[in-house]
Write a protein that holds these residues in place. Sequence first.
Motif, PDB file in Angstrom:
ATOM      1  N   ARG A 186       5.099  13.418  -6.917  1.00 48.53           N
ATOM      2  CA  ARG A 186       4.821  12.585  -6.647  1.00 48.53           C
ATOM      3  C   ARG A 186       4.500  11.028  -6.748  1.00 48.53           C
ATOM      4  O   ARG A 186       4.489   9.753  -5.795  1.00 48.53           O
ATOM      5  N   GLU A 187       3.914  11.287  -8.234  1.00 49.02           N
ATOM      6  CA  GLU A 187       3.713   9.521  -8.505  1.00 49.02           C
ATOM      7  C   GLU A 187       5.506   8.466  -8.812  1.00 49.02           C
ATOM      8  O   GLU A 187       4.663   7.657  -8.774  1.00 49.02           O
ATOM      9  N   TYR A 205       6.843   8.973  -6.105  1.00 47.62           N
ATOM     10  CA  TYR A 205       7.867   7.909  -4.846  1.00 47.62           C
ATOM     11  C   TYR A 205       6.556   7.144  -4.352  1.00 47.62           C
ATOM     12  O   TYR A 205       6.835   6.590  -4.483  1.00 47.62           O
ATOM     13  N   LEU A 206       5.034   7.211  -4.995  1.00 49.46           N
ATOM     14  CA  LEU A 206       4.584   5.793  -4.353  1.00 49.46           C
ATOM     15  C   LEU A 206       4.502   5.210  -5.080  1.00 49.46           C
ATOM     16  O   LEU A 206       4.515   3.862  -4.454  1.00 49.46           O
ATOM     17  N   THR A 228       4.232   5.833   1.197  1.00 46.35           N
ATOM     18  CA  THR A 228       2.643   7.126   1.329  1.00 46.35           C
ATOM     19  C   THR A 228       2.483   7.924   1.356  1.00 46.35           C
ATOM     20  O   THR A 228       3.366   8.712   1.196  1.00 46.35           O
ATOM     21  N   LYS A 229       1.191   8.314   1.129  1.00 40.85           N
ATOM     22  CA  LYS A 229       0.684   9.673   0.522  1.00 40.85           C
ATOM     23  C   LYS A 229       1.400  10.365   2.267  1.00 40.85           C
ATOM     24  O   LYS A 229       1.942  11.458   2.317  1.00 40.85           O
ATOM     25  N   ILE A 247       5.071  12.004   2.085  1.00 35.86           N
ATOM     26  CA  ILE A 247       5.440  12.017   1.310  1.00 35.86           C
ATOM     27  C   ILE A 247       5.216  13.744   1.957  1.00 35.86           C
ATOM     28  O   ILE A 247       5.828  14.429   1.610  1.00 35.86           O
TER      29      ILE A 247
END
Length: 240
Positions: free
Chosen positions: A218-219, A221-222, A227-228, A231
């Motif tokens: 997740r981090e 991808y950020l 963006t959240k 995701i």
Amino acid sequence: MKRNAHLNYNTLPMENAYNVRELGGYAARKGSVTKYHQCLRAENLTDITEGDKKFLLHYGLRAVIDLRGREETLIYPNPFRDCPEVNYINLPFITDDVLDMRAVKESGFRPEEFYINLVEYKEMTARLFRFIIDNKDGCVLFHCQAGKDRTGILAMLLLGICGVSKEDILANYQVSHTYLKEHVELRIHDGLEELAYAKPEWMEAAYGHVIEKYGSFREYYLAAGMTKKEIRKIRRKLVL
């Protein structure tokens, strides 16, 4: 060849391709499972038959990501490039130092470093992720030439954000050698034949790089600029 496009296959039954595989069927985050008929990984599809092409379309194929460089696409054109039912895009997933592992001749070359460099090509990985999000309806197939290196890294990043275990991600990668060893000539000689393999430690190094540098997929991808909300969209497409 008798086959049913409505079934869920782990490795798709193809007449003239050997490493067309699902990202569906893996245990994922929060007790879920990755969806079938949403994402396929493959090798170069130039030589597939008309029957193969129709089968993939019936399977739900609606978009293709060609990860190869321009020269590769000209020599081995993708059969879906001009197909009206498919959204085809060529997004070369390469690095400045190494365009393709088949071209490697220097004995000091380390495949795991090449893989990490691909992971760090975050500008491109973000484009790849967004193309998949934009094609939310139907199945997206992504491929390179042999279907194990560039394709393997993208598969790892997609399965990782779905919460698939490290062990399953490595298994998904290394089975490429089993399917390809009798069918794909990587044109590697001079003592570098081991590059034809899909050694788990190479992908493990790339996986470890994501976790050690970013803490989680997740981090990562950020950090790539996603963006959240984006995701959540990619997880929604890939996970039940």
